[in-house]
Design a protein around this motif. Structure first.
Motif, PDB file in Angstrom:
ATOM      1  N   ALA A 147      -6.978 -66.203 -49.408  1.00 51.58           N
ATOM      2  CA  ALA A 147      -7.816 -67.401 -49.406  1.00 51.58           C
ATOM      3  C   ALA A 147      -9.242 -67.027 -49.809  1.00 51.58           C
ATOM      4  O   ALA A 147      -9.780 -66.009 -49.369  1.00 51.58           O
ATOM      5  CB  ALA A 147      -7.811 -68.043 -48.024  1.00 51.58           C
ATOM      6  N   GLY A 148      -9.853 -67.851 -50.649  1.00 50.05           N
ATOM      7  CA  GLY A 148     -11.223 -67.604 -51.072  1.00 50.05           C
ATOM      8  C   GLY A 148     -11.342 -66.959 -52.431  1.00 50.05           C
ATOM      9  O   GLY A 148     -12.434 -66.930 -53.005  1.00 50.05           O
ATOM     10  N   VAL A 149     -10.242 -66.423 -52.955  1.00 47.00           N
ATOM     11  CA  VAL A 149     -10.287 -65.833 -54.298  1.00 47.00           C
ATOM     12  C   VAL A 149     -10.375 -66.961 -55.317  1.00 47.00           C
ATOM     13  O   VAL A 149      -9.591 -67.915 -55.262  1.00 47.00           O
ATOM     14  CB  VAL A 149      -9.045 -64.967 -54.549  1.00 47.00           C
ATOM     15  CG1 VAL A 149      -9.051 -64.412 -55.967  1.00 47.00           C
ATOM     16  CG2 VAL A 149      -8.982 -63.830 -53.541  1.00 47.00           C
ATOM     17  N   PRO A 150     -11.324 -66.911 -56.247  1.00 43.35           N
ATOM     18  CA  PRO A 150     -11.510 -68.031 -57.194  1.00 43.35           C
ATOM     19  C   PRO A 150     -10.251 -68.335 -58.011  1.00 43.35           C
ATOM     20  O   PRO A 150      -9.551 -67.424 -58.466  1.00 43.35           O
ATOM     21  CB  PRO A 150     -12.646 -67.537 -58.099  1.00 43.35           C
ATOM     22  CG  PRO A 150     -13.340 -66.480 -57.314  1.00 43.35           C
ATOM     23  CD  PRO A 150     -12.296 -65.834 -56.463  1.00 43.35           C
ATOM     24  N   LYS A 151      -9.979 -69.615 -58.190  1.00 42.57           N
ATOM     25  CA  LYS A 151      -8.821 -70.026 -58.976  1.00 42.57           C
ATOM     26  C   LYS A 151      -8.989 -69.681 -60.452  1.00 42.57           C
ATOM     27  O   LYS A 151      -8.003 -69.586 -61.184  1.00 42.57           O
ATOM     28  CB  LYS A 151      -8.589 -71.522 -58.822  1.00 42.57           C
ATOM     29  CG  LYS A 151      -8.101 -71.934 -57.437  1.00 42.57           C
ATOM     30  CD  LYS A 151      -7.776 -73.417 -57.394  1.00 42.57           C
ATOM     31  CE  LYS A 151      -7.240 -73.815 -56.021  1.00 42.57           C
ATOM     32  NZ  LYS A 151      -6.906 -75.260 -55.955  1.00 42.57           N
ATOM     33  N   THR A 152     -10.239 -69.492 -60.877  1.00 43.58           N
ATOM     34  CA  THR A 152     -10.471 -69.171 -62.287  1.00 43.58           C
ATOM     35  C   THR A 152      -9.942 -67.793 -62.661  1.00 43.58           C
ATOM     36  O   THR A 152      -9.748 -67.506 -63.844  1.00 43.58           O
ATOM     37  CB  THR A 152     -11.975 -69.239 -62.591  1.00 43.58           C
ATOM     38  OG1 THR A 152     -12.690 -68.384 -61.683  1.00 43.58           O
ATOM     39  CG2 THR A 152     -12.485 -70.668 -62.449  1.00 43.58           C
TER      40      THR A 152
ATOM     41  N   THR B 169      -2.566 -54.723 -50.797  1.00 46.02           N
ATOM     42  CA  THR B 169      -1.359 -55.507 -50.543  1.00 46.02           C
ATOM     43  C   THR B 169      -1.541 -56.961 -50.952  1.00 46.02           C
ATOM     44  O   THR B 169      -0.568 -57.671 -51.217  1.00 46.02           O
ATOM     45  CB  THR B 169      -0.981 -55.449 -49.054  1.00 46.02           C
ATOM     46  OG1 THR B 169      -2.090 -55.915 -48.261  1.00 46.02           O
ATOM     47  CG2 THR B 169      -0.647 -54.032 -48.651  1.00 46.02           C
ATOM     48  N   ARG B 170      -2.788 -57.415 -50.986  1.00 49.23           N
ATOM     49  CA  ARG B 170      -3.136 -58.742 -51.504  1.00 49.23           C
ATOM     50  C   ARG B 170      -4.374 -58.619 -52.374  1.00 49.23           C
ATOM     51  O   ARG B 170      -5.072 -57.599 -52.327  1.00 49.23           O
ATOM     52  CB  ARG B 170      -3.408 -59.730 -50.361  1.00 49.23           C
ATOM     53  CG  ARG B 170      -2.163 -60.355 -49.776  1.00 49.23           C
ATOM     54  CD  ARG B 170      -2.541 -61.355 -48.689  1.00 49.23           C
ATOM     55  NE  ARG B 170      -1.368 -61.978 -48.098  1.00 49.23           N
ATOM     56  CZ  ARG B 170      -0.860 -63.126 -48.485  1.00 49.23           C
ATOM     57  NH1 ARG B 170      -1.424 -63.800 -49.483  1.00 49.23           N
ATOM     58  NH2 ARG B 170       0.214 -63.637 -47.900  1.00 49.23           N
ATOM     59  N   GLU B 171      -4.635 -59.665 -53.121  1.00 55.15           N
ATOM     60  CA  GLU B 171      -5.847 -59.704 -53.925  1.00 55.15           C
ATOM     61  C   GLU B 171      -6.950 -60.362 -53.101  1.00 55.15           C
ATOM     62  O   GLU B 171      -7.016 -61.582 -52.990  1.00 55.15           O
ATOM     63  CB  GLU B 171      -5.602 -60.482 -55.221  1.00 55.15           C
ATOM     64  CG  GLU B 171      -4.819 -59.713 -56.265  1.00 55.15           C
ATOM     65  CD  GLU B 171      -5.611 -58.546 -56.828  1.00 55.15           C
ATOM     66  OE1 GLU B 171      -6.852 -58.639 -56.908  1.00 55.15           O
ATOM     67  OE2 GLU B 171      -4.989 -57.538 -57.183  1.00 55.15           O
ATOM     68  N   TYR B 172      -7.799 -59.522 -52.507  1.00 55.16           N
ATOM     69  CA  TYR B 172      -8.894 -60.019 -51.676  1.00 55.16           C
ATOM     70  C   TYR B 172     -10.202 -60.153 -52.455  1.00 55.16           C
ATOM     71  O   TYR B 172     -11.105 -60.865 -52.017  1.00 55.16           O
ATOM     72  CB  TYR B 172      -9.130 -59.072 -50.492  1.00 55.16           C
ATOM     73  CG  TYR B 172      -7.989 -59.031 -49.500  1.00 55.16           C
ATOM     74  CD1 TYR B 172      -7.825 -60.029 -48.547  1.00 55.16           C
ATOM     75  CD2 TYR B 172      -7.073 -57.987 -49.501  1.00 55.16           C
ATOM     76  CE1 TYR B 172      -6.791 -59.987 -47.626  1.00 55.16           C
ATOM     77  CE2 TYR B 172      -6.026 -57.931 -48.595  1.00 55.16           C
ATOM     78  CZ  TYR B 172      -5.898 -58.940 -47.666  1.00 55.16           C
ATOM     79  OH  TYR B 172      -4.856 -58.892 -46.761  1.00 55.16           O
ATOM     80  N   ASP B 173     -10.327 -59.447 -53.557  1.00 53.84           N
ATOM     81  CA  ASP B 173     -11.599 -59.374 -54.268  1.00 53.84           C
ATOM     82  C   ASP B 173     -11.737 -60.526 -55.254  1.00 53.84           C
ATOM     83  O   ASP B 173     -10.775 -60.930 -55.909  1.00 53.84           O
ATOM     84  CB  ASP B 173     -11.711 -58.037 -55.002  1.00 53.84           C
ATOM     85  CG  ASP B 173     -11.720 -56.866 -54.038  1.00 53.84           C
ATOM     86  OD1 ASP B 173     -12.680 -56.768 -53.251  1.00 53.84           O
ATOM     87  OD2 ASP B 173     -10.766 -56.069 -54.069  1.00 53.84           O
ATOM     88  N   HIS B 174     -12.951 -61.026 -55.377  1.00 52.32           N
ATOM     89  CA  HIS B 174     -13.211 -62.148 -56.270  1.00 52.32           C
ATOM     90  C   HIS B 174     -13.151 -61.730 -57.731  1.00 52.32           C
ATOM     91  O   HIS B 174     -12.777 -62.536 -58.582  1.00 52.32           O
ATOM     92  CB  HIS B 174     -14.579 -62.761 -55.953  1.00 52.32           C
ATOM     93  CG  HIS B 174     -14.596 -63.528 -54.667  1.00 52.32           C
ATOM     94  ND1 HIS B 174     -15.566 -64.455 -54.373  1.00 52.32           N
ATOM     95  CD2 HIS B 174     -13.758 -63.518 -53.598  1.00 52.32           C
ATOM     96  CE1 HIS B 174     -15.328 -64.983 -53.163  1.00 52.32           C
ATOM     97  NE2 HIS B 174     -14.241 -64.419 -52.689  1.00 52.32           N
ATOM     98  N   ARG B 175     -13.510 -60.499 -58.023  1.00 54.86           N
ATOM     99  CA  ARG B 175     -13.568 -60.044 -59.408  1.00 54.86           C
ATOM    100  C   ARG B 175     -12.373 -59.158 -59.731  1.00 54.86           C
ATOM    101  O   ARG B 175     -12.056 -58.217 -58.975  1.00 54.86           O
ATOM    102  CB  ARG B 175     -14.865 -59.270 -59.661  1.00 54.86           C
ATOM    103  CG  ARG B 175     -16.110 -60.098 -59.504  1.00 54.86           C
ATOM    104  CD  ARG B 175     -17.371 -59.271 -59.649  1.00 54.86           C
ATOM    105  NE  ARG B 175     -17.347 -58.388 -60.818  1.00 54.86           N
ATOM    106  CZ  ARG B 175     -18.423 -57.774 -61.290  1.00 54.86           C
ATOM    107  NH1 ARG B 175     -19.595 -57.956 -60.705  1.00 54.86           N
ATOM    108  NH2 ARG B 175     -18.329 -56.995 -62.340  1.00 54.86           N
ATOM    109  N   PRO B 176     -11.692 -59.411 -60.851  1.00 52.99           N
ATOM    110  CA  PRO B 176     -10.560 -58.554 -61.229  1.00 52.99           C
ATOM    111  C   PRO B 176     -10.955 -57.094 -61.442  1.00 52.99           C
ATOM    112  O   PRO B 176     -10.160 -56.192 -61.130  1.00 52.99           O
ATOM    113  CB  PRO B 176     -10.057 -59.187 -62.536  1.00 52.99           C
ATOM    114  CG  PRO B 176     -10.491 -60.621 -62.456  1.00 52.99           C
ATOM    115  CD  PRO B 176     -11.809 -60.584 -61.744  1.00 52.99           C
TER     116      PRO B 176
END
Length: 268
Positions: A105-110, A227-234
């Motif tokens: 939750a919170g990771v940008p949809k873009t 284990t999940r994508e927590y960071d906003h930037r790839p």
């Protein structure tokens, strides 16, 4: 092993953070804090107090990501691990695969998307590894991106880092002709490893050579931050893969190699 490169970076670039001069921090403890967070998956503000201030660790992490220091350290250790295994620094064969990881939750949809095939909403993490399971390239895209986009980007990274020695790449059936054509332009033979029809219905069946990249994906999952994508930037997510690889290779290099006496003792 890591200290000389970080010291050289410090001499080249001395910057000040909001909490003070990051050059006054113990950079070994900053690296330890990055390893700790990668392994445990805690938030920046929850770093233990015996590490430097979380804002200083975060600032150094960002600087090293922007300067590509994490990739240079990873490349240095990779060459050392291969030399220890009595191999040349650069491989002639790489294995490429992608993995879809759910976004928190919170990771940008873009920067995320839906993998319609695997029904995963998040990002697609692509890896290129050698036969020792050492990471050659990393790419992080939205999960909605086609595997071809990850495959071509990984071929570019592998060709840049391995040079003319790279001859062949193994990929799975999800990659199409676009990757094969791109590999031909780079003078890399791309072979699609297909499942044996006799293995249909048997669940997961390891495929020759291709199982190595699956093993690397499983090893990375031991680092809870991945284990999940927590960071906003790839690119931050890709940097975390490099730091996980650095931690694993540093452990391999500092663990004494077993001697023939140790082998006989274990057999007895």
């Amino acid at each position: 092993m890591i200290e000389p490169m970080i010291t050289a970076w410090k001499q080249e670039r001395v910057a000040r953070s909001a909490t003070g001069d990051p050059g006054s921090c113990d950079l070994r403890e900053v690296v330890n804090a990055i390893f700790y967070q990668n392994r445990t998956g805690c938030q920046w503000r929850y770093l233990p107090h015996d590490f430097p201030a979380w804002s200083a660790v975060f600032y150094c992490f960002g600087l090293w990501r922007e300067d590509g220091l994490d990739q240079r350290i990873q490349e240095l250790l990779r060459c050392q691990v291969r030399e220890r295994a009595r191999r040349l620094e650069d491989p002639s064969l790489v294995i490429i695969d992608t993995q879809s990881v759910r976004a928190a939750a919170g990771v940008p949809k873009t920067t995320t998307g839906l993998d319609a095939n695997k029904k995963v909403s998040g990002r697609k993490r692509g890896l290129a590894v050698d036969v020792l399971g050492l990471i050659i390239g990393v790419v992080v895209l939205a999960a909605s991106a086609h595997d071809n986009a990850a495959g071509t980007a990984l071929l570019d990274q592998a060709a840049e880092r391995c040079g003319m020695r790279l001859e062949k790449a193994l990929v799975d059936q999800g990659l199409k002709d676009e990757v094969l054509i791109h590999g031909a332009l780079l003078d890399i033979e791309v072979e699609v490893v297909r499942r044996n029809p006799e293995d249909q219905g048997k669940g997961f069946v390891p495929q020759p050579k291709r199982w190595i990249v699956e093993q690397v994906n499983g090893t990375l999952m031991l680092h809870r931050r991945l284990t999940r994508e927590y960071d906003h930037r790839p690119d931050t997510s890709a940097s975390r893969v490099y730091w996980a690889s650095i931690a694993n290779m540093a452990r391999r290099l500092t663990t004494p190699a077993p001697t023939w006496r140790d082998t006989l003792r274990l057999a007895a």
